[in-house]
Design a protein around this motif. Structure first.
Motif, PDB file in Angstrom:
ATOM      1  N   MET A 163       0.835  -1.202   0.000  1.00 32.15           N
ATOM      2  CA  MET A 163       0.000   0.000   0.000  1.00 32.15           C
ATOM      3  C   MET A 163       0.875   1.259   0.000  1.00 32.15           C
ATOM      4  N   ASN A 164       1.978   1.184   0.777  1.00 34.87           N
ATOM      5  CA  ASN A 164       2.897   2.323   0.819  1.00 34.87           C
ATOM      6  C   ASN A 164       3.510   2.587  -0.555  1.00 34.87           C
ATOM      7  N   LEU A 165       3.814   1.489  -1.228  1.00 33.68           N
ATOM      8  CA  LEU A 165       4.433   1.599  -2.550  1.00 33.68           C
ATOM      9  C   LEU A 165       3.452   2.242  -3.532  1.00 33.68           C
ATOM     10  N   VAL A 166       2.205   1.819  -3.461  1.00 32.59           N
ATOM     11  CA  VAL A 166       1.174   2.376  -4.354  1.00 32.59           C
ATOM     12  C   VAL A 166       0.997   3.868  -4.067  1.00 32.59           C
ATOM     13  N   ARG A 167       1.014   4.205  -2.804  1.00 35.79           N
ATOM     14  CA  ARG A 167       0.870   5.613  -2.406  1.00 35.79           C
ATOM     15  C   ARG A 167       2.025   6.449  -2.981  1.00 35.79           C
ATOM     16  N   ALA A 168       3.226   5.898  -2.852  1.00 30.94           N
ATOM     17  CA  ALA A 168       4.402   6.611  -3.382  1.00 30.94           C
ATOM     18  C   ALA A 168       4.326   6.722  -4.899  1.00 30.94           C
ATOM     19  N   GLU A 169       3.889   5.645  -5.541  1.00 35.66           N
ATOM     20  CA  GLU A 169       3.787   5.654  -7.002  1.00 35.66           C
ATOM     21  C   GLU A 169       2.733   6.652  -7.480  1.00 35.66           C
ATOM     22  N   LEU A 170       1.652   6.714  -6.730  1.00 35.89           N
ATOM     23  CA  LEU A 170       0.570   7.644  -7.088  1.00 35.89           C
ATOM     24  C   LEU A 170       1.071   9.090  -7.022  1.00 35.89           C
ATOM     25  N   GLU A 171       1.893   9.346  -6.018  1.00 32.27           N
ATOM     26  CA  GLU A 171       2.447  10.694  -5.866  1.00 32.27           C
ATOM     27  C   GLU A 171       3.374  11.012  -7.037  1.00 32.27           C
ATOM     28  N   ARG A 172       4.177  10.020  -7.418  1.00 35.62           N
ATOM     29  CA  ARG A 172       5.096  10.219  -8.559  1.00 35.62           C
ATOM     30  C   ARG A 172       4.317  10.423  -9.845  1.00 35.62           C
ATOM     31  N   LEU A 173       3.290   9.600 -10.032  1.00 35.99           N
ATOM     32  CA  LEU A 173       2.509   9.679 -11.280  1.00 35.99           C
ATOM     33  C   LEU A 173       1.828  11.040 -11.410  1.00 35.99           C
ATOM     34  N   SER A 174       1.224  11.472 -10.317  1.00 34.73           N
ATOM     35  CA  SER A 174       0.482  12.741 -10.382  1.00 34.73           C
ATOM     36  C   SER A 174       1.432  13.939 -10.512  1.00 34.73           C
ATOM     37  N   ALA A 175       2.681  13.758 -10.130  1.00 32.57           N
ATOM     38  CA  ALA A 175       3.634  14.879 -10.217  1.00 32.57           C
ATOM     39  C   ALA A 175       4.304  14.965 -11.577  1.00 32.57           C
ATOM     40  N   ARG A 176       4.087  13.959 -12.420  1.00 39.77           N
ATOM     41  CA  ARG A 176       4.750  13.975 -13.731  1.00 39.77           C
ATOM     42  C   ARG A 176       4.207  15.107 -14.591  1.00 39.77           C
ATOM     43  N   ARG A 177       5.130  15.849 -15.187  1.00 42.20           N
ATOM     44  CA  ARG A 177       4.743  16.986 -16.026  1.00 42.20           C
ATOM     45  C   ARG A 177       3.879  16.538 -17.201  1.00 42.20           C
ATOM     46  N   PHE A 178       4.262  15.398 -17.790  1.00 39.62           N
ATOM     47  CA  PHE A 178       3.545  14.929 -18.966  1.00 39.62           C
ATOM     48  C   PHE A 178       2.092  14.601 -18.616  1.00 39.62           C
ATOM     49  N   VAL A 179       1.899  13.991 -17.464  1.00 39.29           N
ATOM     50  CA  VAL A 179       0.533  13.653 -17.031  1.00 39.29           C
ATOM     51  C   VAL A 179      -0.261  14.940 -16.821  1.00 39.29           C
ATOM     52  N   GLN A 180       0.389  15.896 -16.173  1.00 40.89           N
ATOM     53  CA  GLN A 180      -0.296  17.174 -15.922  1.00 40.89           C
ATOM     54  C   GLN A 180      -0.653  17.858 -17.237  1.00 40.89           C
ATOM     55  N   LEU A 181       0.270  17.788 -18.204  1.00 42.31           N
ATOM     56  CA  LEU A 181       0.028  18.405 -19.517  1.00 42.31           C
ATOM     57  C   LEU A 181      -1.155  17.736 -20.216  1.00 42.31           C
ATOM     58  N   MET A 182      -1.194  16.404 -20.157  1.00 38.30           N
ATOM     59  CA  MET A 182      -2.280  15.677 -20.822  1.00 38.30           C
ATOM     60  C   MET A 182      -3.621  15.976 -20.160  1.00 38.30           C
ATOM     61  N   VAL A 183      -3.629  16.126 -18.839  1.00 40.07           N
ATOM     62  CA  VAL A 183      -4.875  16.463 -18.142  1.00 40.07           C
ATOM     63  C   VAL A 183      -5.332  17.863 -18.556  1.00 40.07           C
ATOM     64  N   VAL A 184      -4.365  18.774 -18.647  1.00 42.10           N
ATOM     65  CA  VAL A 184      -4.707  20.136 -19.088  1.00 42.10           C
ATOM     66  C   VAL A 184      -5.283  20.092 -20.509  1.00 42.10           C
ATOM     67  N   LEU A 185      -4.657  19.311 -21.386  1.00 37.80           N
ATOM     68  CA  LEU A 185      -5.156  19.171 -22.758  1.00 37.80           C
ATOM     69  C   LEU A 185      -6.578  18.614 -22.768  1.00 37.80           C
ATOM     70  N   LEU A 186      -6.821  17.634 -21.908  1.00 42.18           N
ATOM     71  CA  LEU A 186      -8.161  17.044 -21.806  1.00 42.18           C
ATOM     72  C   LEU A 186      -9.177  18.108 -21.401  1.00 42.18           C
ATOM     73  N   VAL A 187      -8.804  18.877 -20.386  1.00 39.02           N
ATOM     74  CA  VAL A 187      -9.715  19.922 -19.890  1.00 39.02           C
ATOM     75  C   VAL A 187      -9.945  20.977 -20.977  1.00 39.02           C
ATOM     76  N   VAL A 188      -8.872  21.347 -21.694  1.00 38.25           N
ATOM     77  CA  VAL A 188      -9.009  22.360 -22.746  1.00 38.25           C
ATOM     78  C   VAL A 188      -9.921  21.849 -23.865  1.00 38.25           C
ATOM     79  N   ALA A 189      -9.667  20.584 -24.306  1.00 40.06           N
ATOM     80  CA  ALA A 189     -10.498  20.006 -25.374  1.00 40.06           C
ATOM     81  C   ALA A 189     -11.954  19.941 -24.928  1.00 40.06           C
ATOM     82  N   PHE A 190     -12.146  19.576 -23.687  1.00 35.31           N
ATOM     83  CA  PHE A 190     -13.478  19.484 -23.083  1.00 35.31           C
ATOM     84  C   PHE A 190     -14.150  20.866 -23.080  1.00 35.31           C
ATOM     85  N   ALA A 191     -13.387  21.854 -22.619  1.00 37.28           N
ATOM     86  CA  ALA A 191     -13.936  23.213 -22.511  1.00 37.28           C
ATOM     87  C   ALA A 191     -14.272  23.788 -23.888  1.00 37.28           C
ATOM     88  N   VAL A 192     -13.370  23.548 -24.868  1.00 40.44           N
ATOM     89  CA  VAL A 192     -13.616  24.078 -26.218  1.00 40.44           C
ATOM     90  C   VAL A 192     -14.866  23.436 -26.819  1.00 40.44           C
TER      91      VAL A 192
END
Lengths: 336, 332
Positions: free
Chosen positions: A1-30
């Motif tokens: 569980m600790n490992l998953v928690r740490a991995e989740l933190e790493r995944l959510s902090a990735r710039r690429f993931v953040q960029l893709m989420v922003v793109l999703l929100v932008v496409a959604f909003a447009v």
């Protein structure tokens, strides 16, 4: 569980993931904004006119069908310019997928019931791309940067570490997809209610939409696992992108062309895109002229069917096979 | 003393389509006992990092036996991983995370209390910079962070691969003090480094690897003593005449600059007596003790042709391939 928690933190902090989420929100909003701007609540007179036009269109269909039957029975001698199919059941209104409805005659009015499914397909396509790219970059970047080595110094269990990464990825993608699709559909439902028409939102509509949604989410998870597995096998994010591009060019374009040239039967069975379509739509029919070769009757339509069950098995076998291979290779690989 | 690290007959080859088969480690042995600060030396490409990676389960050994804290590695390494802190080469951290967040993440992954993060940041001198992003850290700061990550588990065994990489002189001194303090608290330390002077200052034991094989191991002072040629630097008024007198007394002497180097001297008073009896008064009589650098260069053949640029992997084994093991004697 600790490992998953740490991995989740790493995944959510990735710039690429953040960029893709922003793109999703932008496409959604447009999409939502253009729909909102291009739609209006129809007036009573517009509705009445549309209802009248829909009823007339339905009557025309029925009349056309009756005329076809009459000509077939020899009761009526029609204008030779009129075209009627040899089998009148093809234009039987009862056998049509859908009949004209008032919404078809309301230009500039967004009708949720009509547009929800195409909108959902767009979202699923985006999420499939999102899952594949994020899955590939998540492990690919970690393998090249030494992040995996760092983690293995802490938890020297390779299978556990890789499984935690894959599990975290799939869980996060699933939650994001669920949230995004619910927010997406809810937004368009509200647009339909306030600046358009909700349309016919009966049980059949919701169950059909739910089925597409469910199948779409499975596809998103499979794409994520596939990106993850190929990048693990190739040690780099680019391996997954390269494999995807190579498959598209070599197989989907090149091999399809060759199969057509050599008249290979049922060539769509060998294409992943056909299986994706069949799974997402709950089945698919493909035309192959060879089916009717040698057939003299008119009953041969030249179509063959791909069921969603078989397509799901194919998609699961490919993704499962590559994922199993990725785990097997990662267990034995020298990490240098 | 109990063995903390045992490696016997470790062999590892790498194969690639481009460069073919390359033996990185060739029957290497290493023994580190509890409480030691053990230096691990070798030229570039001699197999140090491969050995450490194999020990920590990051590369698969072809053959050999390894054990860490009594558990076979890598099979049962997870049993003791919580007591082993390690850095291998320069670890890469996630640039967008702060130092604090990086360590907190590792603490979560390893089940270590988060309160330990502040303690180790303080230990490595990053307490005031822990909130800054790692990508803004200098090489030395990243190295400190790496050491902090290894210390996070409060380990019984610390394995540090080139911990002084990128550190400034003050940082190197701090690292030395830190290792001494850890050793004083009972932590066993295995440290590989190119800074031989540091190893000599910090370590009580040393193992030297060349071409994937162990060429020397034992206490640092004993390894040095094993290479002591009993040489003395002698300054006299007439060096040429002094050489003749010393040769007549069956001592080996050569003129080096303005002085003599006399070797094979078991008792230095013999030199002053032989010369003094002939009226040559000794102005200086200094023992030439080997340091770790000279022993290292001699054992690894890294200084055979000073005028020719040495290539990575050009190190050699001592003549006859003998291994100087001062704990066990000399193995042929």
């Amino acid at each position: 569980m600790n490992l998953v928690r740490a991995e989740l933190e790493r995944l959510s902090a990735r710039r690429f993931v953040q960029l893709m989420v922003v793109l999703l929100v932008v496409a959604f909003a447009v999409t939502a904004a253009t729909t909102l701007v291009g739609s209006h609540k129809p007036s009573v007179s517009e509705l009445n006119s549309a209802r009248g036009q829909a009823a007339e269109a339905r009557r025309d269909l029925e009349a056309n069908h009756q005329l076809c039957l009459a000509r077939q029975n020899g009761d009526v001698v029609g204008d030779s310019d009129d075209f009627f199919p040899s089998d009148c059941s093809a234009i039987d209104p009862i056998r049509q997928d859908r009949l004209p409805i008032p919404a078809d005659f309301l230009p500039g009015v967004f009708t949720f019931a009509d547009q929800a499914e195409p909108l959902l397909y767009f979202l699923i396509a985006f999420l499939v791309l999102f899952g594949f790219l994020v899955g590939a970059s998540y492990i690919g970047a970690d393998l090249t940067s030494g992040g995996v080595v760092n983690l293995l110094l802490w938890r020297p269990r390779r299978t556990t570490v890789l499984a935690a990464k894959l599990g975290t990825l799939l869980g996060a993608v699933l939650v994001l997809s669920l949230l995004a699709s619910v927010a997406y559909l809810a937004t368009f439902w509200v647009i339909g209610q306030t600046a358009g028409l909700p349309g016919r939102l009966d049980g059949e509509f919701w169950s059909s939409l739910g089925a597409v949604h469910g199948r779409g989410l499975v596809l998103v998870l499979l794409a994520s696992a596939l990106g993850f597995a190929i990048a693990t096998l190739g040690r780099h994010t680019s391996a997954a992108l390269g494999a995807l591009a190579a498959y598209a060019v070599v197989w989907e374009l090149g091999a399809r062309l060759v199969l057509e040239i050599v008249d290979a039967p049922n060539s769509d069975l060998f294409m992943l895109s056909s299986h994706i379509g069949a799974w997402l739509n709950g089945g698919a029919r493909f035309y192959d002229e060879q089916i009717c070769r040698g057939s003299t009757g008119l009953s041969c339509e030249g179509f063959y069917t791909m069921t969603w069950g078989v397509s799901l098995l194919v998609l699961l076998a490919i993704t499962g096979g590559l994922t199993a291979a990725a785990f097997a290779v990662f267990r034995r690989r020298d990490l240098i | 003393m109990s063995a903390v690290i045992e490696i016997e007959g470790l062999r590892k080859t790498f194969q690639s389509l481009r460069s073919g088969r390359r033996v990185a480690v060739d029957g290497f042995d290493l023994l580190v006992e509890a409480g030691q600060v053990h230096g691990f030396l070798g030229p570039n490409g001699s197999g140090k990092t491969t050995t450490l990676r194999a020990l920590l389960g990051l590369v698969r050994a072809d053959s050999g036996r390894m054990a860490v804290l009594g558990e076979p590695s890598p099979e049962l390494l997870p049993r003791v991983a919580g007591q082993v802190g390690a850095i291998v080469e320069s670890p890469q951290f996630f640039g967008n995370f702060s130092g604090y967040r990086t360590l907190r993440l590792l603490a979560h992954a390893g089940g270590v209390p988060v309160s330990r993060v502040d303690e180790v940041l303080d230990l490595v001198g990053l307490h005031d910079r822990g909130d800054e992003r790692v990508k803004g850290y200098s090489l030395g700061m990243k190295q400190r962070l790496a050491v902090a990550s290894a210390l996070l588990k409060d380990p019984r065994l610390l394995i540090l691969d080139e911990p002084a990489n990128g550190l400034d002189p003050a940082g190197i001194r701090e690292m030395r003090d830190l290792m001494r303090s850890l050793a004083a608290n009972g932590v066993t330390v295995l440290v590989s480094s190119h800074i031989l002077g540091e190893i000599q200052l910090i370590c009580d034991h040393v193992t030297i690897i060349s071409q994937g094989r162990r060429v020397a191991t034992g206490r640092v002072d004993e390894v040095l003593a094993g290479h002591d040629r009993h040489e003395f630097l002698v300054r006299v008024a007439e060096p040429e005449r002094a050489v003749e007198l010393l040769h007549a007394a069956e001592l080996t002497a050569v003129v080096d600059g303005g002085a003599l180097v006399v070797s094979g001297v078991s008792d230095p008073t013999v030199v002053s007596r032989v010369l003094g009896e002939q009226g040559l008064w000794v102005g200086e009589l200094t023992p030439l003790r080997p340091d770790l650098e000279s022993v290292f260069l001699e054992l690894t053949g890294a200084y055979e042709h000073p005028s020719v640029p040495r290539q990575v992997g050009d190190s050699s084994l001592p003549q006859g391939g003998a291994v100087i093991d001062l704990d066990r004697g000399v193995d042929a």
